[in-house]
Structure formats: C-alpha cells, structure tokens
Design a protein around this motif. Structure first.
Motif, short mmCIF file in Angstrom:
data_model
loop_
_atom_site.label_atom_id
_atom_site.label_comp_id
_atom_site.label_asym_id
_atom_site.label_seq_id
_atom_site.Cartn_x
_atom_site.Cartn_y
_atom_site.Cartn_z
N THR A 39 9.17 -5.03 40.43
CA THR A 39 10.25 -4.43 41.21
C THR A 39 9.82 -2.99 41.46
N SER A 90 10.08 0.70 43.46
CA SER A 90 10.95 1.62 44.19
C SER A 90 10.11 2.55 45.05
N LEU A 104 10.34 -6.29 46.10
CA LEU A 104 9.73 -7.26 45.20
C LEU A 104 8.28 -7.43 45.61
N TYR A 128 11.37 -11.68 37.19
CA TYR A 128 11.23 -10.24 37.11
C TYR A 128 12.34 -9.65 36.25
N ALA A 169 14.69 -2.80 37.60
CA ALA A 169 14.93 -2.95 39.04
C ALA A 169 15.85 -1.89 39.65
N MET A 224 14.33 0.08 42.58
CA MET A 224 14.12 -0.77 43.74
C MET A 224 15.45 -1.02 44.46
N THR A 241 10.05 -8.10 50.53
CA THR A 241 9.26 -8.91 49.62
C THR A 241 7.83 -8.83 50.11
N VAL A 259 18.83 -9.43 44.06
CA VAL A 259 18.94 -8.34 43.10
C VAL A 259 20.22 -8.39 42.26
#
Length: 173
Positions: free
Chosen positions: A57, A59, A70, A126, A131, A134, A146, A168
């Motif tokens: 994940t 950011s 992702l 994941y 996350a 992200m 993705t 998410v």
C-alpha cells in the motif's frame, strides 16, 4: 551485564499468524479466485488469473507522487500471461471480493473488459495497518490506482479506480 530483550510489538505478533488464521484466509481467497474464474468461464468469458508475490500500500509520500495505490508485484512466471491479456483502455471496470482478517485484507480484484468479456483475476493480501497514507492519498486525489509490476520494478499495467472504497474498507463498513 544483562541485555534486555524487547518484547515483540502487537503488529509483529499479528503478522506471525501463530493460529493459522491468515493462512486459512489466504486459502479461502485462492479458492474464491478459482470459483470466480470457473463461473466466468462457464458464462463464456476469457479469464486470466495471475498470482502476486507481494502487495504494498503506497502513499504519495513514499516516492513518486503519481505512483500511489495498491502495488502488486508479479513473479516472472506470470508476467507474459498478464501482458498478453492487459489493455488499459479496455479493462474499464472492476469488482473486489474480500474479507478482513487480523487487520489484513484478503481480496480478489477482478479487472473486467465488458466489451470482449475478458477478466483478469488478481488475488492479494495487504496490511491495512500500513494503508492510511495510501487511503489519504486516494482521498486527496479522488482516485486510487492499482499498479501491477515486475520484481525489478517495471510497471506492466495501471488501473484507475474512481470508486475505491471496496479496496480500502473492511467489508460491511
């Protein structure tokens, strides 16, 4: 002199999967992938299933600001099959089938080309604890990506998700 041994933090304990809960969740994810593929094929669709070696994940603050979302790493033995099937202009829809177990998302992402009835299935796992950045990047941009890449970092394909909550969010949120 006595050295203190640090006790493992809750995240490292969670990742160990000493009860086998995550292993079972992964087995169910793979079984679901097979079931989706079989159902699509029975409906006359062409289906390609590619396995991920790892999913991150990512950011905006973790590197290239535009390569967030992702990031799925494919083993080399799936690269040719993915690149032969993938066309970024044709795969315009997606579905996500998944569950959250111990803070990890176990998900099958199905990329769909509705015009030619083709589907690419991508099972992955994941860590939702990693996350937040992200999800914030996606919220700021109004889109989640993705990316599918090789082990050496070559991007093979990118999908854009304007509606990304299923990827998410914990199910039923």
């Amino acid at each position: 002199m006595h050295d203190e041994i640090d006790a493992p933090d809750s995240n490292s304990i969670r990742r160990r999967d000493s009860q086998g809960v995550q292993t079972e969740a992964w087995k169910r994810t793979l079984e679901e992938t097979d079931e989706i593929a079989e159902q699509r094929r029975n409906d006359g669709w062409e289906v390609v299933t590619v396995m991920t070696a790892h999913t991150d994940t990512v950011s905006r603050g973790m590197g290239d600001d535009e390569t967030f979302g992702l990031v799925h790493v494919l083993p080399n033995n799936y690269v040719d099959e993915f690149t032969a099937a993938f066309d970024g202009d044709e795969f315009t829809e997606y579905l996500a089938y998944g569950t959250e177990v111990d803070g990890f998302m176990f998900v099958v992402t199905e990329f769909i080309d509705p015009e030619t009835e083709r589907s690419i299935l991508l099972p992955s796992r994941y860590d939702m604890a990693l996350a937040d950045g992200m999800v914030s990047s996606a919220a700021d941009a109004g889109v989640l990506y993705t990316h599918v890449k090789t082990i050496d970092g070559t991007i093979l394909g990118t999908f854009e998700h304007e509606e990304f909550a299923p990827l998410v969010s914990k199910p039923n949120e």
